[in-house]
Design a protein around this motif. Structure first.
Motif, mmCIF file in Angstrom:
data_model
loop_
_atom_site.group_PDB
_atom_site.id
_atom_site.type_symbol
_atom_site.label_atom_id
_atom_site.label_comp_id
_atom_site.label_asym_id
_atom_site.label_seq_id
_atom_site.Cartn_x
_atom_site.Cartn_y
_atom_site.Cartn_z
ATOM 1 N N SER A 137 -6.468 4.810 -4.630
ATOM 2 C CA SER A 137 -7.704 4.472 -3.587
ATOM 3 C C SER A 137 -7.985 2.945 -3.515
ATOM 4 O O SER A 137 -8.189 2.386 -2.753
ATOM 5 N N ASP A 138 -7.344 2.132 -4.721
ATOM 6 C CA ASP A 138 -7.580 0.875 -4.591
ATOM 7 C C ASP A 138 -6.331 0.111 -3.892
ATOM 8 O O ASP A 138 -5.441 -0.556 -4.732
ATOM 9 N N THR A 139 -6.312 0.091 -2.665
ATOM 10 C CA THR A 139 -5.110 -0.690 -1.919
ATOM 11 C C THR A 139 -5.469 -1.874 -1.736
ATOM 12 O O THR A 139 -6.520 -2.351 -1.926
ATOM 13 N N THR A 158 0.452 4.022 -2.803
ATOM 14 C CA THR A 158 0.286 5.647 -2.562
ATOM 15 C C THR A 158 1.124 6.341 -2.901
ATOM 16 O O THR A 158 0.955 7.939 -3.124
ATOM 17 N N ASP A 162 -5.489 8.309 -8.745
ATOM 18 C CA ASP A 162 -6.466 8.156 -7.691
ATOM 19 C C ASP A 162 -5.860 6.575 -7.510
ATOM 20 O O ASP A 162 -6.021 5.585 -8.061
ATOM 21 N N ASN A 177 0.762 -1.205 -0.089
ATOM 22 C CA ASN A 177 0.118 0.092 0.042
ATOM 23 C C ASN A 177 1.002 1.240 -0.045
ATOM 24 O O ASN A 177 0.387 2.422 -0.565
#
Length: 571
Positions: free
Chosen positions: A405-407, A207, A403, A203
């Motif tokens: 956000s798909d961790t 990110t 973007d 993650n």
């Protein structure tokens, strides 16, 4: 520890204490290279005559567990042997996964075949890396090696360390697990299984927008092997040299039994070996067993009743090791052929509680159900239609690489059977109408996906579900591929922005067989993965592992063309 207890109970059921075994676990095998491989040998004292030897050729040095596996072989009338590759347990040299296994195998098998307890016949078996090592061993076939039984065999360069040329973060975890120590101890197992640690790492990389190649430095232990693997994104000679060449497959005339699963991460490797052997040797005595199994299930002594939330048909549940040893009896002792091997290809039909059989993969069926991706949407769901859309309308999709956000914590659920359809934010959903009669499918997902994009490359995530009449979703296929490698895994062919591109699904997806029930629907999910735990292909055309968020520059714009379709093979 749980595995040891389980094996203890199994061996007790085999009346272990009524027999005596000779166990030697400090044996060294001298190689012509000057290196030595360590071996563990278990022989039943009650059988004085020489016996066939069954060899497990392993990178996972766990002597206590391996003694039990060897004892299982001894209980079935064989000598059980586990040999560790260079650098593991008492073996000398540096640990180099995959590199020296083929070179050392001939000497190792030669040594085993000449021992007083061996009658000159050798068989090999094992799963995962131990499946790969068998294919390495047959590059230069020793006359004493009579058969191999690879289960869930790693396809080096095919499904590991990358899958369809897409690198996965798991490779770094595995490198440390397999190479850092001479033995697999409790600390190694704990780190390997520490999902919180690896989830945080993946993650954090995702990110941050840093390159995938920086993963090892972020983890804190720079890895030369990790970087070496990343330097070969194509299936080039670096990977091909570890397993048989076309000429070596052509000469491979010993019987082979391959066991693999629909939900196994290494199914692609197993099918790759099967296809290559048969393509280069039409007379290959190669049998294939496929069913609804995952990677862990294929390594157990018996197939479990449940796999990731899906309850297996009773016909699908069989004792893996009984099939394996029955095969060895058939080949090495002139016993009967295992009953489930009615033809060269044997596959379980999910939902029908039966097995089907065919001479080749191509012979399973030549009929197809063809569904086009229709650009008509209702409540966020598009149609899968057997009629091609006549207009020029496309399905437009925008992918924002910034973007993140798909961790891993919110990624697609790993359950095979679930109450909800868990999809990524960059995915499109296509659905058929309800089936009015049952249809039996078998094979890999076929078809063509046509599109126009504004970049030089993109990755695709492809999933197929059966939506049951009660609303639950049964995952039938879950795969990824890189558009620039879809035609040839050994050569990257970049996309021309603004020009129609067609990606063939043939040969890039998993095999599955299922009886689609009356009242069910088929759901096809098509997406562009921007997810933690894997490379993110920003489409710049650079080597993907070196790309960073700076290479995104602009959003990816995809126009999916209505000529796109998927094909389902009907049996």
């Amino acid at each position: 520890m749980k595995k040891i207890i389980l094996l203890f109970l199994i061996l007790t059921a085999f009346d272990l204490y009524a027999q005596e075994f000779t166990t030697r676990d400090s044996i060294t095998i001298r190689l012509r290279s000057g290196n030595e491989l360590s071996a563990i040998v278990v022989h039943n004292k009650g059988v004085p005559q020489p016996l066939p030897a069954l060899v497990r050729y392993s990178i996972y040095a766990s002597p206590q567990t391996d003694r039990y596996f060897n004892t299982l072989s001894s209980l079935r009338g064989y000598v059980g042997v586990t040999v560790y590759i260079r650098g593991k347990y008492l073996s000398t040299g540096e640990v180099k996964p995959f590199v020296n296994d083929a070179t050392d195998a001939w000497d190792m098998i030669d040594w085993v075949s000449k021992q007083s307890w061996c009658n000159g016949k050798v068989g090999m078996y094992g799963a995962s890396y131990l499946g790969f090592s068998q294919w390495a061993a047959v590059k230069k076939l020793h006359p004493a090696l009579k058969t191999i039984v690879p289960q869930s065999a790693v396809g080096i360069g095919v499904d590991f360390p990358s899958h369809n040329n897409i690198n996965m973060g798991y490779m770094l975890n595995w490198i440390h697990y397999a190479t850092d120590k001479k033995l697999l101890d409790s600390a190694s197992m704990a780190e390997f299984s520490d999902q919180k640690k690896w989830t945080r790492l993946f993650n954090s990389l995702h990110t941050s927008g840093k390159s995938f190649a920086s993963l090892d430095k972020m983890e804190g232990r720079p890895s030369a092997l990790f970087q070496e693997w990343l330097a070969h994104p194509s299936y080039d000679e670096y990977w091909a040299k570890f397993t048989p060449t076309s000429e070596e497959y052509a000469k491979l005339d010993i019987p082979v039994l391959t066991i693999a699963g629909y939900f196994d991460v290494d199914q692609s490797g197993a099918i790759h070996y099967f296809k290559k052997h048969n393509e280069n040797n039409p007379g290959a005595k190669h049998y294939l067993v496929l069913g609804p199994y995952d990677h862990i299930g294929l390594q157990q002594l018996s197939m479990p009743e449940m796999v990731a939330g899906y309850k297996l048909d009773s016909a699908a549940i069989f004792k893996t090791y009984k099939l394996t040893f029955d095969w060895f009896d058939y080949i090495l002792k002139n016993g009967p052929k295992p009953a489930m091997l009615k033809d060269r290809v044997n596959f379980q039909v999910m939902g029908e509680n039966s097995w089907n059989h065919a001479s080749t993969l191509a012979d399973i069926s030549r009929r197809h159900l063809k569904y086009f991706l229709r650009p008509e949407e209702e409540d966020g769901v598009y149609q899968l239609s057997q009629e091609v859309f006549k207009g020029t309308k496309t399905i437009k999709q925008k992918i924002d690489f910034h973007d993140r956000s798909d961790t891993i914590s919110n990624k697609i659920n790993t359950l095979i059977l679930d109450n909800s359809l868990h999809i990524g934010k960059n995915s499109l959903v296509f659905e058929t109408g309800k089936f009015e009669q049952a249809v039996k499918i078998a094979g890999s997902l076929d078809g063509e996906l046509s599109f126009i994009i504004n970049k030089k490359d993109m990755d695709l995530k492809i999933q197929l579900y059966e939506k049951l009449a009660d609303g639950r979703y049964l995952k039938l296929n879950d795969d990824m591929l890189r558009a620039s490698y879809s035609k040839d895994h050994s050569k990257r062919q970049l996309i021309t922005p603004g020009v129609k591109t067609t990606v063939q699904l043939t040969g890039n997806t998993f095999f599955v067989s299922r009886k689609i029930a009356v009242g069910s629907k088929l759901v096809f999910v098509l997406g562009v993965p921007v997810e933690a735990g894997m490379e993110v292909n920003h489409g710049s055309g650079k080597q993907v592992s070196e790309e960073t968020i700076e290479d995104a520059k602009e959003d990816l714009i995809v126009k999916w063309l209505p000529s796109s379709y998927i094909n389902l093979t009907i049996t």
